[in-house]
Design an enzyme around this catalytic site. Structure first.
Site, PDB file in Angstrom:
ATOM      1  N   ASP A 135       0.839  -1.193   0.000  1.00 14.83           N
ATOM      2  CA  ASP A 135       0.000   0.000   0.000  1.00 14.83           C
ATOM      3  C   ASP A 135       0.881   1.252   0.000  1.00 14.83           C
ATOM      4  OD1 ASP A 135      -2.172  -1.689   0.188  1.00 14.83           O
ATOM      5  OD2 ASP A 135      -2.322  -1.498   2.371  1.00 14.83           O
ATOM      6  N   LYS A 136       0.338   2.339  -0.494  1.00 19.42           N
ATOM      7  CA  LYS A 136       1.091   3.589  -0.579  1.00 19.42           C
ATOM      8  C   LYS A 136       1.749   3.958   0.749  1.00 19.42           C
ATOM      9  CE  LYS A 136       0.466   8.551  -1.431  1.00 19.42           C
ATOM     10  NZ  LYS A 136      -0.494   9.627  -1.781  1.00 19.42           N
TER      11      LYS A 136
END
Length: 300
Positions: A135-136
């Site tokens: 995830d970012k």
């Protein structure tokens, strides 16, 4: 424009659709669309998605490329290891892995293209080299494929659950048990398609956890995942009633530490090298901001 990928199956025993879903980093439904449209051939023949592959089978996939090609960008990049087949990266928090909706630059892919130039093409024009994602706002270790052979090998290991990944997270509150397993089904939240949720009709998700340190209002835990569902650890932490600290989607947001994202870190990854078949393990240290918060909690 069309793009064709040739993949040699190293180990048999998997369904075609399951294998391609992992190899192409896409959904089973997308693989079904490709197969139903005649864009997938095994040893030159069209076959059903449920056919069992054998070692040595040659798969050819033809896809239309509607997405723009990701462009190289000179961005900060921490490389833990690289050779002709793979690169192992320590991704920083706040960096998306590849371009997507509303994100066209500043991603790991942009940085990889600048650093290495050539990556595997199996992931498509905007996801070259990407075998798995973080995830970012999740930091940590991630392996990248430099060629299609390496990509197919790594994707196969991922699909067969032979690639092992361990994460460290700071959770809100204290888990009741020192260790345990979460085994549920995870799918898209029907009320918010950007979120995942535990629900009966999802895909199986298995997470093992172990508490390594306890504080007054938090606990530090290690997570090992058997499956790689989207947002799996974050969803399972929420399911346990102790979301990841700083998680704006599944938890309480920035909280008292004014965090920029969740305190979730991919600490290690183990896989077999695509060429030598040596078992390799790489680790990424906790980011400074994560370590600083732990030090603050220890001194409280």
């Amino acid at each position: 424009m069309t793009h064709s990928s040739a993949i040699t199956v190293e180990k048999g025993g998997e369904r075609l659709d399951v294998f391609l879903s992992a190899a192409l980093d896409t959904t089973r439904s997308h693989v079904k669309q490709l197969n139903d449209g005649g864009f997938v051939r095994v040893n030159g023949q069209t076959v059903k998605g449920g056919c069992i592959l054998k070692a040595g089978d040659e798969i050819e996939v033809t896809q239309e490329q509607y997405e723009p090609t990701a462009q190289p960008e000179d961005l900060p990049l921490t490389v833990l290891y690289e050779d002709d087949d793979v690169a192992v990266i320590d991704k920083r928090q706040g960096m998306s892995v590849h371009p997507g909706a509303g994100v066209h630059s500043g991603t790991l892919v942009n940085a990889l293209l600048y650093r290495f130039g050539k990556l595997s093409e199996m992931g498509g024009a905007v996801r070259p080299g990407i075998v798995h994602r973080l995830d970012k706002d999740t930091s940590g270790v991630l392996v990248v494929a430099k060629n299609d052979k390496a990509h197919a090998s790594l994707a196969g290991q991922l699909s067969r659950r032979e690639m092992h990944k361990a994460y460290i997270a700071l959770l809100e509150g204290n888990l009741k048990n020192d260790a345990g397993e979460v085994r549920t089904y995870i799918g898209r939240n029907p009320r918010d398609r950007k979120k995942m949720v535990v629900l009966p009709q999802g895909k199986e998700a298995i997470t093992h956890y172990r508490v390594t340190e306890r504080f007054a209002k938090y606990c530090l835990a290690e997570f090992v995942i058997e499956t790689g569902r989207t947002h799996q650890i974050r969803v399972h932490a929420q399911y346990l009633g102790h979301p990841v600290a700083g998680d704006k989607t599944y938890g309480f947001g920035a909280g008292k530490f004014a965090l920029d994202g969740q305190l979730l870190h991919a600490a290690s990854i183990t896989f077999r090298h695509p060429s030598s078949e040596r078992l390799l393990t790489f680790t990424a240290p906790l980011p400074d901001y994560f370590q600083k918060i732990l030090n603050t909690l220890r001194q409280a």
